[in-house]
Write an enzyme that holds these catalytic residues in place. Structure first.
Site, PDB file in Angstrom:
ATOM      1  N   VAL B  14      -4.753   7.527 -11.913  1.00 47.87           N
ATOM      2  CA  VAL B  14      -3.520   8.256 -12.185  1.00 47.87           C
ATOM      3  C   VAL B  14      -3.478   8.669 -13.656  1.00 47.87           C
ATOM      4  O   VAL B  14      -3.820   7.883 -14.530  1.00 47.87           O
ATOM      5  CB  VAL B  14      -2.315   7.330 -11.917  1.00 47.87           C
ATOM      6  CG1 VAL B  14      -1.031   8.126 -11.993  1.00 47.87           C
ATOM      7  CG2 VAL B  14      -2.460   6.656 -10.598  1.00 47.87           C
ATOM      8  N   ASP B  15      -3.072   9.883 -13.898  1.00 48.57           N
ATOM      9  CA  ASP B  15      -2.884  10.370 -15.273  1.00 48.57           C
ATOM     10  C   ASP B  15      -4.175  10.508 -16.069  1.00 48.57           C
ATOM     11  O   ASP B  15      -4.136  10.624 -17.281  1.00 48.57           O
ATOM     12  CB  ASP B  15      -1.914   9.464 -16.069  1.00 48.57           C
ATOM     13  CG  ASP B  15      -0.532   9.471 -15.462  1.00 48.57           C
ATOM     14  OD1 ASP B  15      -0.172  10.489 -14.845  1.00 48.57           O
ATOM     15  OD2 ASP B  15       0.178   8.465 -15.598  1.00 48.57           O
ATOM     16  N   LYS B  18      -6.982  14.664 -13.915  1.00 47.27           N
ATOM     17  CA  LYS B  18      -7.896  15.299 -12.958  1.00 47.27           C
ATOM     18  C   LYS B  18      -7.427  16.685 -12.554  1.00 47.27           C
ATOM     19  O   LYS B  18      -8.212  17.634 -12.568  1.00 47.27           O
ATOM     20  CB  LYS B  18      -8.023  14.397 -11.730  1.00 47.27           C
ATOM     21  CG  LYS B  18      -8.910  14.956 -10.666  1.00 47.27           C
ATOM     22  CD  LYS B  18      -9.197  13.903  -9.636  1.00 47.27           C
ATOM     23  CE  LYS B  18      -7.938  13.218  -9.171  1.00 47.27           C
ATOM     24  NZ  LYS B  18      -7.053  14.137  -8.429  1.00 47.27           N
ATOM     25  N   HIS B  95      -3.698   7.578  -6.959  1.00 49.22           N
ATOM     26  CA  HIS B  95      -2.901   6.387  -6.668  1.00 49.22           C
ATOM     27  C   HIS B  95      -3.578   5.500  -5.647  1.00 49.22           C
ATOM     28  O   HIS B  95      -4.189   5.972  -4.703  1.00 49.22           O
ATOM     29  CB  HIS B  95      -1.533   6.789  -6.110  1.00 49.22           C
ATOM     30  CG  HIS B  95      -0.601   7.268  -7.162  1.00 49.22           C
ATOM     31  ND1 HIS B  95       0.350   6.473  -7.732  1.00 49.22           N
ATOM     32  CD2 HIS B  95      -0.503   8.466  -7.772  1.00 49.22           C
ATOM     33  CE1 HIS B  95       1.009   7.167  -8.636  1.00 49.22           C
ATOM     34  NE2 HIS B  95       0.514   8.376  -8.682  1.00 49.22           N
ATOM     35  N   SER B 449      12.519 -13.059  25.894  1.00 49.79           N
ATOM     36  CA  SER B 449      12.729 -14.476  26.150  1.00 49.79           C
ATOM     37  C   SER B 449      14.001 -14.626  26.986  1.00 49.79           C
ATOM     38  O   SER B 449      15.034 -14.048  26.659  1.00 49.79           O
ATOM     39  CB  SER B 449      12.880 -15.220  24.824  1.00 49.79           C
ATOM     40  OG  SER B 449      13.180 -16.569  25.062  1.00 49.79           O
ATOM     41  N   SER B 521       4.725 -11.145  25.252  1.00 48.18           N
ATOM     42  CA  SER B 521       3.795 -10.061  24.851  1.00 48.18           C
ATOM     43  C   SER B 521       4.522  -8.774  24.457  1.00 48.18           C
ATOM     44  O   SER B 521       4.492  -7.797  25.183  1.00 48.18           O
ATOM     45  CB  SER B 521       2.762  -9.802  25.943  1.00 48.18           C
ATOM     46  OG  SER B 521       3.348  -9.710  27.216  1.00 48.18           O
TER      47      SER B 521
END
Lengths: 300, 613
Positions: B14-15, B18, B95, B449, B521
């Site tokens: 980052v920064d 690019k 990032h 349940s 499940s």
């Protein structure tokens, strides 16, 4: 036919691979045929991918009824020559309400293009829709996948795109999802013209410069294509030597002044030009991020 | 005119600047039209971070959210060309949370530009990117040390970073590095030599890209082509379409279907531009063979020596999904043109990015890279990724969301069926079932349940018993007292719990029994895992459908009371999700009938399906 440079061969190979993936994975694929240069290249690649068979998908044309007349005749000739199956769709509601580019501005694009496309895709139950969009056209397109998932309602969610690695295109869909496929993603406008030249392909004559009746509005040159053109009070058509870089509905497509009358001329002009292709597309300049917004809503 | 295509990955922390570097490259190569430049000037005033100047980063950050937040979220593709080359540049986000996108970008690139901020040196993220680049098989790296203006164009700073990277390189397995000091904002050493760094005599970034010769593809390797599509327009023509992955092919050559071992000779190599006398890697072709052989999409045509036919593979996996990867989970695996089911049988280690060492783990989280063993439903022709990207790279697809959730690189292959023979038994489950006068099956009761699963299952079993049928019951709670007493309630343990129950059910099915499983499940994925263990018609999902309010009212075990008192947390249906079955074989809305009536419906359904006579 001139020899194709290596980078065009590489792009061609990638696109053919993608088109074959569509044929192998899709249940009801369709190719969105917009008649322009990109569509021409797409069709040519599809013919190559499945030779000696015909491409295993029909063509779909979203007909806004405002395309240039030359485009429609080129469409019909092409379909006839190669024996493609053409399906056409016009938004019946828009037609009934006479939605047109003069009176309705961006509503026209929404109704006659975006909505019409969504209707046609939904009605046809197409799972994969192939289009000719390229990443160099616009910056939100630069971020889009080649196999690009659309959620229910044909929406695009740019932050939730699938990772796309190697030549592995994941075409499996959850309920309600469809795919847009962009085999020309990595092509540039110059690549498209260089390829058309190298392959000796036909394109709509409007791409070549010719004297055409025009009017100038807000610095944009509009070609008068038929009697439906609405003139402003003191406006009279004037002949100019013009051509198009991008074709759409005639009242919304701006021409450029040019003397390029051959494919060689066009390629040479392409190398010189300082303006982007979509600068002549009046609908893209409504607002910031307008393409991204339209794409989220389902536009191609 | 450009005569080759180079695919370049651009990555950095980052920064590190690019987007600025890429914007600068595009600008200097004339790839930015005037009207786009005008838009850029407007955006620079509005969102820009460069005081009074053009912010090139805005040119490449394509999404509205990116421009607003000033970060790159997704990988973007950029194109430019010079007289020497046409470039595809994959601009990948820095990032950490977008590392998956970086792997995506890296998978198709020949060369990587790794950007480093001269002031910060190598960061954890730089190491992460270097590791991914190396793992994905990029052998040529340009180390671009940016923001040299902010360190006074100091050669010592540059050298320190280069030396530090050299030390790292040894642990990354032989990548070639070209280091260049740049100032992307002003263009120093981007497309032309910098007057401010006379101590640097090397190439500008653009010149390096133009002249770089990425590790060439070998042509003296055996032929490989995954069959992509069988082209059969009529009875006359049958062609196998695919892109050649490796080697060279000529008419008359023998190709072998690596899946079946059947061979044939190539009669024609068909393209629309005419038949070819020779075809090499990356070319899409259509092969016509001299005889009809059985081959379809997913098979691989190959020349000897053949690729491995593996049903177990070891691989590096980059995990790309929010839901972690656990042992026992099953996915679809796509490799070449083949799609099979893959079950994760082991996760051994995770690559620690800082130390570049491996740490033992049991699960992989988003953006982690680990060593995984997978067991495949069908054998797949594959090769180590270091030898072939096309036959060694795979993706994992979630079976419910259909998303791509992982990317893998094959490191080892094994055909278990070749060395550990499945012991073929003379007495099989059909023989046992015949004796029992029933078809074996798993009746999988799922629901909240207190929904009534065990009650109904007990009634069904009693009736079956009365009819002289052979049954066995597995109760979710009871199994935890014995077989699964070592398992807790973490996500990994829950998956293991269900995997064992499914395997035991399968054994009972092999024994010819009707197995009744009562098990909350809650997750579709887990139930699918159980379903996959047995034949398609042997698994009946029975949804015991009781609204949570009714379960709470019944509360046979007093659990809801405890939940409400805050003594239990993560309770299914209350503060943990229950994913209801979408199309269960049997749906039992319990408010609509007595347990006896519902049990009778199950019995009827078993008759209907021919499980009992």
């Amino acid at each position: 036919m001139t020899a194709r440079p290596a980078h065009l061969k590489a792009l061609e190979a990638e696109s053919i691979h993608i088109l074959r993936e569509v044929a192998a994975q899709a249940i009801r694929p369709i190719l969105l045929y917009s008649i322009g240069k990109d569509s021409s290249v797409l069709l040519h690649l599809a013919r190559k991918a499945f030779y000696p068979a015909k491409p295993p998908f029909p063509l779909l044309h979203i007909d806004t009824t405002w395309k240039f007349r030359d485009m429609i005749s080129f469409r019909d000739e092409t379909v006839q020559r190669y024996g493609f199956e053409l399906r056409r769709h016009t938004n019946p509601e828009g037609l009934r309400q006479n939605i047109n580019p003069f009176d309705h501005g961006s509503v026209y694009t929404q109704v006659m293009k975006t909505d019409a496309l969504k209707q046609a895709l939904t009605e046809g139950k197409y799972d994969f829709a192939i289009g000719g969009a390229r990443r160099d056209e616009e910056r939100s397109r630069a971020k889009e996948r080649i196999f690009s998932v659309r959620g229910p309602g044909h929406t695009w969610e740019p932050k939730r795109q699938r990772p796309e690695l190697w030549k592995l295109y994941n075409g499996s869909l959850a309920p309600g999802e469809t795919l847009r496929i962009f085999p020309l993603s990595n092509w540039t406008e110059l690549d498209v013209w260089s390829y058309i030249l190298a392959e000796g392909m036909d394109v709509v004559p409007l791409y070549f410069a010719a004297p055409r009746p025009t009017v100038t509005r807000d610095g944009q040159i509009i070609v008068v294509d038929d009697e439906r053109m609405r003139f402003l009070p003191d406006e009279t058509p004037e002949y100019r030597m013009v051509r198009f870089r991008s074709l759409g509905c005639y009242p919304l497509s701006a021409a450029v002044e040019s003397n390029a009358t051959t494919l060689e001329d066009i390629v040479a002009e392409m190398r010189e030009t300082k303006m982007s292709e979509r600068a002549g597309r009046l609908i893209d300049q409504d607002q910031d991020a307008s393409m991204e917004k339209k794409k989220r809503e389902g536009y191609f | 005119m450009a005569d080759s295509l180079l695919r370049v990955l651009a990555c950095g922390s980052v920064d590190d600047g690019k987007s600025t570097l890429i914007g600068r490259l595009l600008f200097e190569c004339g790839s930015i039209p005037d009207d786009v430049m005008l838009g850029l000037e407007r955006d620079s005033r509005r969102f820009g971070t460069v005081e009074g100047g053009i912010d090139y980063a805005l040119l490449v950050d394509g999404l509205a959210a990116e421009r607003e937040q000033g970060v790159t979220i997704d990988v973007a593709y950029r194109f430019f060309e010079t007289d020497r080359r046409r470039f595809i540049l994959a601009d990948s986000p820095g990032h950490q949370q977008y590392t998956r996108n970086m792997a995506t970008g890296a998978s198709n690139c020949d060369v990587a530009i790794l950007l480093v901020d001269a002031r910060k040196g190598l960061l954890a993220q730089t190491r992460r990117h270097a590791a991914i680049v190396s793992l994905l098989g990029i052998r040529d790296v340009i180390l671009a040390v940016n923001k040299m203006d902010l360190v006074g164009f100091d050669q010592a700073v540059f050298n320190d970073i280069v030396n530090e990277f050299d030390a790292l390189r040894d642990r990354l397995g032989g990548i070639a590095v070209t280091a260049i000091p740049v100032c992307a904002r002003d263009g120093d050493n981007v497309t032309r030599a910098s007057a401010k760094m006379p101590w640097y005599q090397g190439m500008s970034l653009l010149l390096a890209l133009e002249t770089m010769r990425p590790t060439p593809r070998r042509v003296d390797v055996p032929f490989r082509m995954p069959v992509q599509y069988v082209n059969r327009p009529d009875h006359e023509f049958r062609g196998y379409a695919g892109t050649i992955e490796a080697g060279v092919l000529r008419p008359g050559d023998t190709v072998i279907n690596a899946t079946s071992g059947v061979e044939a000779k190539v009669a024609r190599i068909v393209t629309m531009d005419g038949d070819l006398a020779e075809a090499g890697h990356d070319l899409p072709v259509t092969l016509v063979l001299d005889r009809e052989i059985d081959a379809s999409r997913g098979d691989v045509f190959a020349a000897a020596p053949l690729p491995a036919l593996a049903d177990q593979i070891g691989a590096w996996v980059v995990w790309m999904d929010e839901t972690p990867l656990f042992r026992g989970r099953a996915y679809q695996l796509m490799l070449g043109t083949k799609v099979v089911s893959a079950t994760i049988t082991d996760i051994s280690t995770r690559l620690d990015i800082d130390s570049l060492t491996e740490i033992p783990v049991r699960e992989l989280h988003l953006n982690e890279i680990g060593r995984v063993t997978l067991s495949l439903s069908h054998p797949v022709a594959c090769e180590p990724y270091t030898e072939s990207r096309g036959l060694g790279g795979f993706i994992l697809i979630d079976r419910l969301t259909r998303n791509t959730v992982g990317a893998g690189m094959v490191t080892a292959t094994r055909a278990s069926r070749a060395d550990i023979h499945w012991h073929k038994l003379d007495v099989d489950k059909h023989a046992r079932a015949l004796l029992n006068g029933q078809k074996p099956a798993v009746l999988w009761f799922t629901g909240l349940s207190g929904a009534g699963k065990s009650t109904i299952a007990n009634l069904v079993e009693k009736q079956l018993l009365a009819m002289g049928r052979h049954t066995m019951t597995l109760d979710g709670d009871n199994v935890r007292h014995g077989l699964n007493r070592d398992l807790g309630f973490s996500e990994a343990d829950r998956v293991e719990n269900i995997r064992r129950i499914a395997e035991v059910s399968k054994l009972f099915v092999e024994a010819g029994l009707i197995v009744l499983v009562s098990f909350i499940s809650p997750y579709r994925n887990e139930r699918m895992l159980a379903r996959d263990r047995v034949e398609q018609d042997e698994f009946l999902e029975i949804f015991v459908d009781t609204p949570v309010d009714e379960c709470r009212r019944r509360d046979p075990k007093g659990l809801y009371q405890k939940v409400d008192a805050g003594q239990i947390r993560n309770f299914t249906g209350v503060d943990a999700p229950y994913e209801a079955p979408e199309s269960p074989e049997i749906h039992l809305p319990t408010l609509e009938g007595t347990p006896e009536a519902l049990a009778a419906r199950v019995i009827d359904e078993l008759r209907e399906r021919g499980i009992i006579a």
